[in-house]
Design a protein around this motif. Structure first.
Motif, PDB file in Angstrom:
ATOM      1  N   ILE A  80       4.079  42.770  72.154  1.00 53.89           N
ATOM      2  CA  ILE A  80       2.733  43.019  72.678  1.00 53.89           C
ATOM      3  C   ILE A  80       2.816  43.658  74.066  1.00 53.89           C
ATOM      4  O   ILE A  80       2.031  44.556  74.390  1.00 53.89           O
ATOM      5  CB  ILE A  80       1.907  41.713  72.702  1.00 53.89           C
ATOM      6  CG1 ILE A  80       1.555  41.314  71.273  1.00 53.89           C
ATOM      7  CG2 ILE A  80       0.656  41.862  73.553  1.00 53.89           C
ATOM      8  CD1 ILE A  80       0.926  39.954  71.154  1.00 53.89           C
ATOM      9  N   ALA A  81       3.764  43.227  74.886  1.00 53.06           N
ATOM     10  CA  ALA A  81       3.944  43.847  76.202  1.00 53.06           C
ATOM     11  C   ALA A  81       4.353  45.306  76.047  1.00 53.06           C
ATOM     12  O   ALA A  81       3.858  46.177  76.774  1.00 53.06           O
ATOM     13  CB  ALA A  81       4.988  43.083  77.012  1.00 53.06           C
ATOM     14  N   GLY A  84       1.267  47.209  74.940  1.00 54.70           N
ATOM     15  CA  GLY A  84       0.350  47.352  76.070  1.00 54.70           C
ATOM     16  C   GLY A  84       0.816  48.416  77.046  1.00 54.70           C
ATOM     17  O   GLY A  84       0.013  49.163  77.594  1.00 54.70           O
ATOM     18  N   TYR A  87       0.117  51.804  75.424  1.00 53.22           N
ATOM     19  CA  TYR A  87      -1.323  52.076  75.478  1.00 53.22           C
ATOM     20  C   TYR A  87      -1.742  52.449  76.901  1.00 53.22           C
ATOM     21  O   TYR A  87      -2.496  53.403  77.104  1.00 53.22           O
ATOM     22  CB  TYR A  87      -2.108  50.858  75.000  1.00 53.22           C
ATOM     23  CG  TYR A  87      -3.593  51.013  75.162  1.00 53.22           C
ATOM     24  CD1 TYR A  87      -4.324  51.814  74.295  1.00 53.22           C
ATOM     25  CD2 TYR A  87      -4.275  50.378  76.195  1.00 53.22           C
ATOM     26  CE1 TYR A  87      -5.690  51.975  74.441  1.00 53.22           C
ATOM     27  CE2 TYR A  87      -5.637  50.537  76.355  1.00 53.22           C
ATOM     28  CZ  TYR A  87      -6.333  51.334  75.475  1.00 53.22           C
ATOM     29  OH  TYR A  87      -7.676  51.493  75.640  1.00 53.22           O
ATOM     30  N   ALA A  88      -1.264  51.710  77.885  1.00 54.46           N
ATOM     31  CA  ALA A  88      -1.646  51.983  79.273  1.00 54.46           C
ATOM     32  C   ALA A  88      -1.135  53.346  79.729  1.00 54.46           C
ATOM     33  O   ALA A  88      -1.790  54.023  80.522  1.00 54.46           O
ATOM     34  CB  ALA A  88      -1.110  50.891  80.189  1.00 54.46           C
TER      35      ALA A  88
END
Length: 95
Positions: A80-81, A84, A87-88
């Motif tokens: 998930i990190a 993320g 995505y960021a």
């Protein structure tokens, strides 16, 4: 076991967060992704058992314990990190 024989998987994420404070803007996504990937590797390669046993006020404090279920949760959080971070990096606005 006493002391920390194995580094906890959260360490690369915490160290990466501190490094991000001083990195130039264009390098930040790569540092974040590297920290998340290192957390994934630390989680995958950590041996099963209890690590980082401390004594405080007569109590034992376990800093890091690995079993089958905690490894799965750690891998999910590391993935998930990574997601993320990707995505960021692709998001153009900072809102």
């Amino acid at each position: 076991m006493t002391g920390i024989e194995v580094l906890p998987p959260a360490l690369p994420l915490l160290a990466g967060a501190l490094v991000l404070l001083v990195m130039p803007r264009r390098a930040r996504p790569w540092v974040f992704l590297a920290a998340a990937a290192l957390a994934l590797v630390f989680t995958w390669t950590a041996p099963e058992g209890t690590h980082g046993l401390l004594r405080l006020a007569g109590l034992e404090i376990i800093l890091f314990r690995v079993d089958a279920l905690s490894r799965i949760f750690g891998l999910v959080f590391a993935v998930i990190a990574l997601a993320g971070g990707i995505y960021a990096d692709r998001k153009r606005t900072r809102l």
